[in-house]
Design a protein around this motif. Structure first.
Motif, PDB file in Angstrom:
ATOM      1  N   ALA A   4       1.101  -1.241  -0.275  1.00  0.00           N
ATOM      2  CA  ALA A   4      -0.054   0.123   0.058  1.00  0.00           C
ATOM      3  C   ALA A   4       0.790   1.182  -0.296  1.00  0.00           C
ATOM      4  N   LEU A   5       0.780   1.941  -0.703  1.00  0.00           N
ATOM      5  CA  LEU A   5       1.736   3.345  -0.968  1.00  0.00           C
ATOM      6  C   LEU A   5       0.762   4.353   0.077  1.00  0.00           C
ATOM      7  N   ASP A   6       1.425   5.917  -0.180  1.00  0.00           N
ATOM      8  CA  ASP A   6       0.622   6.676   0.460  1.00  0.00           C
ATOM      9  C   ASP A   6      -0.805   7.213  -0.102  1.00  0.00           C
ATOM     10  N   ASP A   7      -1.296   6.600   1.210  1.00  0.00           N
ATOM     11  CA  ASP A   7      -2.683   7.116   1.148  1.00  0.00           C
ATOM     12  C   ASP A   7      -3.933   5.842   0.944  1.00  0.00           C
ATOM     13  N   ALA A   8      -2.887   5.016   0.602  1.00  0.00           N
ATOM     14  CA  ALA A   8      -3.553   3.568  -0.016  1.00  0.00           C
ATOM     15  C   ALA A   8      -4.709   2.949   0.965  1.00  0.00           C
ATOM     16  N   GLU A   9      -5.561   1.896   0.334  1.00  0.00           N
ATOM     17  CA  GLU A   9      -5.995   1.053   1.991  1.00  0.00           C
ATOM     18  C   GLU A   9      -6.011   0.176   0.927  1.00  0.00           C
ATOM     19  N   ILE A  10      -5.716  -1.350   1.711  1.00  0.00           N
ATOM     20  CA  ILE A  10      -6.032  -2.614   1.209  1.00  0.00           C
ATOM     21  C   ILE A  10      -6.924  -3.257   2.516  1.00  0.00           C
ATOM     22  N   LYS A  11      -8.036  -4.101   1.874  1.00  0.00           N
ATOM     23  CA  LYS A  11      -8.689  -4.445   3.077  1.00  0.00           C
ATOM     24  C   LYS A  11      -9.208  -6.191   2.497  1.00  0.00           C
TER      25      LYS A  11
ATOM     26  N   ASP B 145       2.190   7.344   9.840  1.00  0.00           N
ATOM     27  CA  ASP B 145       0.796   7.820  10.503  1.00  0.00           C
ATOM     28  C   ASP B 145      -0.096   6.587   9.641  1.00  0.00           C
ATOM     29  N   SER B 146       0.557   5.465   8.726  1.00  0.00           N
ATOM     30  CA  SER B 146      -0.080   4.254   8.306  1.00  0.00           C
ATOM     31  C   SER B 146      -0.401   2.964   9.612  1.00  0.00           C
ATOM     32  N   ILE B 147      -1.920   2.548   9.481  1.00  0.00           N
ATOM     33  CA  ILE B 147      -2.580   1.576  10.002  1.00  0.00           C
ATOM     34  C   ILE B 147      -2.794   0.338   9.590  1.00  0.00           C
ATOM     35  N   GLY B 148      -2.423  -0.839  10.713  1.00  0.00           N
ATOM     36  CA  GLY B 148      -2.569  -1.991  10.374  1.00  0.00           C
ATOM     37  C   GLY B 148      -3.402  -2.712  11.549  1.00  0.00           C
ATOM     38  N   GLU B 149      -4.511  -3.221  10.727  1.00  0.00           N
ATOM     39  CA  GLU B 149      -5.348  -3.820  11.978  1.00  0.00           C
ATOM     40  C   GLU B 149      -5.500  -5.356  11.105  1.00  0.00           C
ATOM     41  N   PHE B 150      -5.951  -6.567  12.227  1.00  0.00           N
ATOM     42  CA  PHE B 150      -5.809  -7.835  11.677  1.00  0.00           C
ATOM     43  C   PHE B 150      -7.485  -8.138  12.858  1.00  0.00           C
ATOM     44  N   HIS B 151      -8.005  -8.302  12.429  1.00  0.00           N
ATOM     45  CA  HIS B 151      -9.451  -9.352  13.195  1.00  0.00           C
ATOM     46  C   HIS B 151      -9.426 -10.711  12.600  1.00  0.00           C
ATOM     47  N   SER B 152      -9.464 -11.319  14.020  1.00  0.00           N
ATOM     48  CA  SER B 152      -9.736 -12.698  13.636  1.00  0.00           C
ATOM     49  C   SER B 152     -10.375 -13.478  14.533  1.00  0.00           C
TER      50      SER B 152
ATOM     51  N   ARG C 116       2.950   6.539   3.237  1.00  0.00           N
ATOM     52  CA  ARG C 116       1.791   7.897   4.229  1.00  0.00           C
ATOM     53  C   ARG C 116       0.425   7.323   3.968  1.00  0.00           C
ATOM     54  N   ARG C 117       0.002   7.426   5.656  1.00  0.00           N
ATOM     55  CA  ARG C 117      -1.294   7.556   5.729  1.00  0.00           C
ATOM     56  C   ARG C 117      -1.919   5.707   4.951  1.00  0.00           C
ATOM     57  N   SER C 118      -1.237   5.310   4.852  1.00  0.00           N
ATOM     58  CA  SER C 118      -1.689   3.413   4.310  1.00  0.00           C
ATOM     59  C   SER C 118      -2.213   3.192   5.546  1.00  0.00           C
ATOM     60  N   LYS C 119      -3.730   2.315   4.394  1.00  0.00           N
ATOM     61  CA  LYS C 119      -4.109   1.509   5.481  1.00  0.00           C
ATOM     62  C   LYS C 119      -3.249   0.209   5.195  1.00  0.00           C
ATOM     63  N   ILE C 120      -3.658  -1.291   5.696  1.00  0.00           N
ATOM     64  CA  ILE C 120      -3.786  -2.151   5.139  1.00  0.00           C
ATOM     65  C   ILE C 120      -4.933  -2.656   6.735  1.00  0.00           C
ATOM     66  N   SER C 121      -5.879  -3.994   5.960  1.00  0.00           N
ATOM     67  CA  SER C 121      -6.595  -4.365   7.502  1.00  0.00           C
ATOM     68  C   SER C 121      -6.860  -6.012   6.884  1.00  0.00           C
ATOM     69  N   TRP C 122      -6.313  -7.226   7.879  1.00  0.00           N
ATOM     70  CA  TRP C 122      -6.495  -8.025   7.393  1.00  0.00           C
ATOM     71  C   TRP C 122      -7.838  -8.485   7.966  1.00  0.00           C
ATOM     72  N   THR C 123      -9.106  -9.596   7.832  1.00  0.00           N
ATOM     73  CA  THR C 123      -9.899 -10.011   8.413  1.00  0.00           C
ATOM     74  C   THR C 123     -10.132 -11.476   8.323  1.00  0.00           C
ATOM     75  N   GLN C 124      -9.872 -12.313   8.771  1.00  0.00           N
ATOM     76  CA  GLN C 124      -9.241 -13.670   9.070  1.00  0.00           C
ATOM     77  C   GLN C 124     -10.794 -14.241   9.718  1.00  0.00           C
ATOM     78  N   VAL C 125     -11.368 -15.414   8.751  1.00  0.00           N
ATOM     79  CA  VAL C 125     -12.599 -16.401   9.633  1.00  0.00           C
ATOM     80  C   VAL C 125     -11.674 -17.824   9.618  1.00  0.00           C
ATOM     81  N   GLU C 126     -11.252 -18.002  10.316  1.00  0.00           N
ATOM     82  CA  GLU C 126     -10.379 -19.254  10.100  1.00  0.00           C
ATOM     83  C   GLU C 126     -11.289 -20.966  11.166  1.00  0.00           C
ATOM     84  N   THR C 127     -11.887 -21.675  10.167  1.00  0.00           N
ATOM     85  CA  THR C 127     -12.897 -22.637  10.412  1.00  0.00           C
ATOM     86  C   THR C 127     -12.483 -24.119  10.096  1.00  0.00           C
TER      87      THR C 127
END
Lengths: 496, 253
Positions: free
Chosen positions: A273-280, A339-346, A311-322
């Motif tokens: 993810a480059l500047d201000d980009a967001e990947i979900k 100012d970048s943001i990382g998230e992990f929801h599992s 800068r200000r980029s964001k990547i979030s991982w969401t996983q449902v592992e069954t």
């Protein structure tokens, strides 16, 4: 078309014949467990340089990529298999696995859906993924990967209109070699770890996504991975690049036939993810988990990592592992840009004899970088479920913040839940918080539900869904309901 | 007043971990009747309500319990609920993350299904639940919160009454629904119970205190001691107990 996503097999026919007979309920239905009888071009089991050359040749790859593979392979041969995870399984015989299998009918790379083998289309239809665009789930483009090759990618034209590239990895190597070469291995280097290095040597297909600067991808992108052939490993590689200001939401799903022997799946996913980009990036993983005694099931050893370069980029991982007999994966974010943001929801659910050692790594390098980790582990049967997470704050990461919430839910008393959090902070201004809880679906909760007329299976699934609610909220709407249903199916027999 | 029996308990004996708790209890509640069950701590009141609702951990060694003539004891808790039995818990249980609304809908859907009826539409359901919540002085926000999650003692008890009014059972067992309530909350809860009280329904009120019975006037009052009913009477018995305590009855028991 109604918004029905296929990862959760339809259980209506099970519900209709429902009896109170708990034995029947223990028969855990894995509805994606069928095999497609198709003539395949399968390499004999075993791994050496000739096998890698054969894979590369079948894909018509340029020399640089073959060299890249061989470099990884030579390194891999000297690597020890990691033993630090809280997992127990017999040594994998890497020479007993076939590293490439593709339906013969796909040999000439069909140019359109009309050229795709109808038997393959029927397979995806049966899995609930219609590949004809008119029948597909509106707003979701699908890349369908069958064993080692991509069958087709839907809505390509519509995406191209927006400037978005969504195609199989093999196609990307041919059509966008400079992009692939620029980013391949930049997030997960070919020598990263045992399974990622193996993947770098033998990867077959996967998806490639490129979203140009300032473009908000107009559809959800999704890859559906299907393992079909026996004794074959699946080693896909996915690369997603979001240029400055771009946004993309991507979802992967996976199923495999029901077999008595284990099969290996070792994927690599790289996000940039480059500047201000967001990947979900969302995953609904439903690989065959093995039977109640732990026979069969997929060994899922996956390396997923995102780099917030901008800068200000964001990547979030969401996983449902069954699914899977064993899950070993730690979708991570390297927070390089300020100012970048990382998230992990599992949500990781294990039942019967399943084992999961999963979590994340948040590597803070840039200033004022923020990360959030929400992990929900659910253990039932005789399963073992571990959360393993690393939060590292580098000296450069002034003002970094992390919040981790790690909850475990136990169903029954023969399972295990474990938490292995690692926190390394080299920056005094950083704020790192870790919260953890362990709870049990109690007899009292079950009794409350039952005394209100709710049957125990429904009660457990309601309690578990409540436990996972925070994570389900992060899934694209089309998939959140299905993820809930998938948990319900996976918990069959967890009570009683 | 004699009417057709709704709940009929005959010579019930219950042990917990081998220890006898209920020892030959017989009690008949007719349709339309409200009975109060009083007695000192440890006399078996909660054991009785839990056994009737089908909670695990209790062993019925003898006797029978019938609702509308149907033998309750072999049935699962959910089957008893489907027959119209309801237990308001003395200590309401929390289910984090499952909203009150969702829980009530699941319970109501299960009941409708057991009756072979269509589930209530979401709109009708919402209307009904909001209406009842308002009467119990519970806000819309309350309905969105997890079942009993972080509720005050009074909210928990009102939530039990909310469930009862939503499910409209035939026979309600209220286990110390008045304990821990201040006087205002007690009035709200009593109004809820009186709203539920009807000629085709029965209520068993388990309580320690006369003050609840000032608001919900019972047709019969029973005193439980040593796992048996040692005295039955009308509402005046409760007032007598308030004045004299249990000693004069339990000594005899």
């Amino acid at each position: 078309m109604p918004g029905r996503f296929p990862l959760a097999p339809d259980r209506a026919d099970v519900a209709d014949n429902r009896t109170d007979d708990i034995d029947r309920l223990i028969e855990r239905p894995y509805r994606a467990g069928f095999v497609t009888d198709i003539d395949s071009d399968t390499l004999p089991p075993g791994l050496d340089e000739d096998v890698i050359r054969a894979i590369s040749m079948r894909k018509g790859e340029p020399d640089w990529l073959l060299d890249w593979r061989l470099g990884a392979y030579r390194h891999w041969r000297a690597m020890p298999q990691p033993a630090w995870a809280h997992l127990e399984f017999p040594a994998i015989d890497f020479d007993a696995i076939s590293y490439y299998s593709a339906p013969r009918s796909q040999a000439n790379r069909p140019k359109s859906l009309a050229e795709v083998d109808p038997q393959l289309l029927a397979t995806y239809e049966k899995l609930g993924i219609p590949l004809h665009e008119r029948a597909a789930l509106a707003g979701v483009a699908v890349d369908a990967v069958f064993d080692s090759v991509s069958i087709t990618t839907t809505f390509k034209d519509k995406l191209a209109d927006a400037g978005v590239v969504f195609c199989s990895f093999s196609e990307a190597v041919a059509a966008y070699p400079e992009l692939v070469r620029r980013y391949l291995g930049t997030v997960v280097p070919p020598r990263d770890n045992f399974y990622a290095t193996l993947n770098s040597a033998v990867f077959s297909d996967g998806s490639f996504v490129y979203v140009p600067a300032g473009v908000r991808c107009p559809m959800e992108l999704s890859t559906y991975f299907r393992i079909n052939a026996r004794n074959t490993g699946q080693f896909e590689r996915t690369l997603i690049v979001a240029e400055p200001g771009a946004y993309v939401s991507y979802l992967e799903g996976c199923t495999a036939p029901q077999r008595d022997e284990h099969q290996l799946h070792a994927a690599v996913v790289e996000l940039v993810a480059l500047d201000d980009a967001e990947i979900k990036y969302s995953t609904v993983q439903n690989w065959y988990p093995g039977d109640a005694e732990g026979r069969g099931g997929i060994y899922n050893f996956v390396t997923k990592r995102g780099a917030c370069i901008g800068r200000r980029s964001k990547i979030s991982w969401t996983q449902v592992e069954t699914g899977s007999a064993i899950t070993w994966k730690y979708p991570s974010v390297v927070l390089r840009g300020d100012d970048s943001i990382g998230e992990f929801h599992s949500v990781a659910l294990t039942n019967n004899r399943q084992q999961a050692d999963t979590g994340t790594k948040m590597i803070h390098l840039g200033r004022n970088t923020k990360s959030t980790i929400v992990s929900k582990g659910i253990s039932a049967g005789r399963s073992q479920n571990s959360y393993r997470g690393l939060v590292r704050i580098a000296p450069t990461a002034r003002g970094a913040r992390n919040h981790t919430q790690c909850d475990s839910l136990l169903i029954g008393d023969a399972c295990g839940a474990h938490t292995f959090p690692y926190i390394e902070s080299s920056q005094p201004s950083a704020v790192v918080e870790h919260e953890a809880t362990t709870s049990k679906v109690s007899d009292d909760q079950l009794f409350l539900c039952r005394s209100r007329g709710i049957d125990p299976e429904k009660a457990v699934s309601m309690i578990v869904n409540g436990f996972c609610k925070e994570v389900f909220r992060e899934l694209p709407m089309e998939f959140a309901v299905e993820a809930g249903k998938l948990l319900e199916v996976s918990l069959e027999g967890a009570v009683g | 007043m004699t009417s057709r029996p709704l709940l009929e308990i005959v010579d019930l004996h219950v042990t917990v971990a081998g220890k006898p708790i209920v020892n030959g209890l017989s009690l008949t509640i007719g349709i339309g009747e409200v009975h109060a069950l009083m007695g000192p701590n440890g006399s078996g009141k909660s054991t009785l309500t839990n056994v009737l609702a089908g909670r695990e951990g209790y062993e019925v060694v003898a006797g029978s319990a019938r609702l509308d003539g149907r033998d309750l004891l072999p049935l699962s808790p959910e089957a008893r609920a489907h027959l119209g039995l309801f237990l308001a818990f003395q200590y309401p249980i929390e289910i984090p993350g499952v909203s009150n609304m969702e829980f009530l809908k699941a319970a109501l859907d299960a009941r409708q299904q057991s009756l072979g009826s269509e589930p209530l539409s979401t709109i009708d359901f919402m209307k009904r639940v909001r209406g009842i919540a308002t009467e119990l002085d519970l806000s819309a926000e309350f309905l969105k919160r997890g079942v009993n999650e972080g509720f005050s003692g009074g909210e928990k008890k009102r939530n039990e009454i909310l469930q009862m009014l939503m499910l409209e059972p035939r026979m309600a067992l209220l286990d110390e629904t008045d304990s821990g309530l201040d006087i205002d909350a007690l009035k709200v809860v009593a109004a809820g119970v009186n709203r539920y009280r009807r000629e085709d329904r029965g209520i068993l009120l388990v309580t320690h205190y006369q003050r609840l019975l000032d608001h919900i006037v019972p047709d019969f009052v029973h005193v439980l001691a040593g796992g048996r009913i040692v005295r039955s009477g009308d509402a005046s018995l409760a007032r007598e107990l308030e004045a004299r305590g249990y000693g004069w009855l339990t000594d005899a028991a």
